[in-house]
Design a protein around this motif. Structure first.
Motif, PDB file in Angstrom:
ATOM      1  N   LEU A  30     -10.797  -3.749  30.799  1.00  0.00           N
ATOM      2  CA  LEU A  30     -11.951  -3.193  30.099  1.00  0.00           C
ATOM      3  C   LEU A  30     -13.214  -3.286  30.953  1.00  0.00           C
ATOM      4  N   CYS A  31     -13.328  -4.341  31.745  1.00  0.00           N
ATOM      5  CA  CYS A  31     -14.461  -4.449  32.674  1.00  0.00           C
ATOM      6  C   CYS A  31     -14.407  -3.346  33.732  1.00  0.00           C
TER       7      CYS A  31
ATOM      8  N   VAL B 155     -15.327 -11.471  31.385  1.00  0.00           N
ATOM      9  CA  VAL B 155     -16.350 -10.438  31.179  1.00  0.00           C
ATOM     10  C   VAL B 155     -17.713 -10.933  31.652  1.00  0.00           C
ATOM     11  N   SER B 156     -18.054 -12.160  31.307  1.00  0.00           N
ATOM     12  CA  SER B 156     -19.327 -12.716  31.769  1.00  0.00           C
ATOM     13  C   SER B 156     -19.393 -12.726  33.285  1.00  0.00           C
TER      14      SER B 156
ATOM     15  N   ILE C   4     -17.605   1.140  20.814  1.00  0.00           N
ATOM     16  CA  ILE C   4     -16.616   0.066  20.794  1.00  0.00           C
ATOM     17  C   ILE C   4     -15.629   0.350  21.912  1.00  0.00           C
ATOM     18  N   VAL C   5     -15.276  -0.680  22.664  1.00  0.00           N
ATOM     19  CA  VAL C   5     -14.329  -0.534  23.769  1.00  0.00           C
ATOM     20  C   VAL C   5     -13.129  -1.435  23.484  1.00  0.00           C
ATOM     21  N   ILE C   6     -11.951  -0.823  23.406  1.00  0.00           N
ATOM     22  CA  ILE C   6     -10.730  -1.571  23.117  1.00  0.00           C
ATOM     23  C   ILE C   6      -9.623  -1.103  24.059  1.00  0.00           C
ATOM     24  N   GLY C   7      -8.628  -1.937  24.226  1.00  0.00           N
ATOM     25  CA  GLY C   7      -7.471  -1.594  25.044  1.00  0.00           C
ATOM     26  C   GLY C   7      -6.250  -1.373  24.181  1.00  0.00           C
ATOM     27  N   VAL C   8      -5.324  -0.565  24.701  1.00  0.00           N
ATOM     28  CA  VAL C   8      -4.066  -0.314  23.990  1.00  0.00           C
ATOM     29  C   VAL C   8      -2.901  -0.463  24.960  1.00  0.00           C
TER      30      VAL C   8
ATOM     31  N   VAL D 100     -10.990   4.042  24.246  1.00  0.00           N
ATOM     32  CA  VAL D 100      -9.689   3.392  24.161  1.00  0.00           C
ATOM     33  C   VAL D 100      -9.090   3.427  25.562  1.00  0.00           C
ATOM     34  N   VAL D 101      -8.952   2.254  26.154  1.00  0.00           N
ATOM     35  CA  VAL D 101      -8.535   2.122  27.541  1.00  0.00           C
ATOM     36  C   VAL D 101      -7.062   1.732  27.595  1.00  0.00           C
TER      37      VAL D 101
END
Length: 134
Positions: free
Chosen positions: A17-18, A58-59, A95-99, A127-128
């Motif tokens: 996601l990053c 992520v940080s 919103i960013v999410i993975g699948v 959706v990544v």
């Protein structure tokens, strides 16, 4: 300035996601990262540690470019609920999410956080894919 809410459940998901967000973010943006656990007997110290690791990715990867706020929820909610609630509270622009690719049986038995988020919000979403499709 954009506000993103990212849902993650692992170091791998956070990294993917990053990679996606690093091409989109600009100075002044804010990324809220959500890691959610049910709590009680279904969450142990390893789960909490792994969640912290996922948030820290992520940080580490985006924190020099934008403001990153991490949220680890252990309050009995479904992860989709926590992602959607955070997005609403923060006034998220996206919103960013993975699948992951799963077989039909596992979709029925285990459900899908991504599907619940997609069906439960009017906020735009990215959706990544977390696995390459061949």
């Amino acid at each position: 300035m954009a506000t993103y809410v990212m849902g993650t459940n692992s170091v791998h998901t956070s990294a993917e996601l990053c990679d996606y967000l690093s091409r989109r973010i600009e100075t002044g943006d804010v990324v809220h990262v959500v890691n959610s656990h049910m709590g009680g007997d279904s969450t142990d110290s390893d789960d909490v540690r792994d969640g912290d690791d996922a948030l820290n990715v992520v940080s580490s990867r985006l924190g020099d470019f934008v403001t990153v706020e991490t949220h680890q929820f252990i309050r009995g909610n479904d992860p989709a609920e926590d992602i959607l609630e955070c997005a609403e509270e923060q006034g998220a622009d996206e919103i960013v999410i993975g699948v992951r690719k799963r077989n039909p049986t596992s979709k029925i038995v285990f459900g899908s956080t991504a599907q619940d988020v997609l069906l439960g919000s009017n906020i735009p979403m990215a959706v990544v894919p977390l696995e390459k499709v061949f």
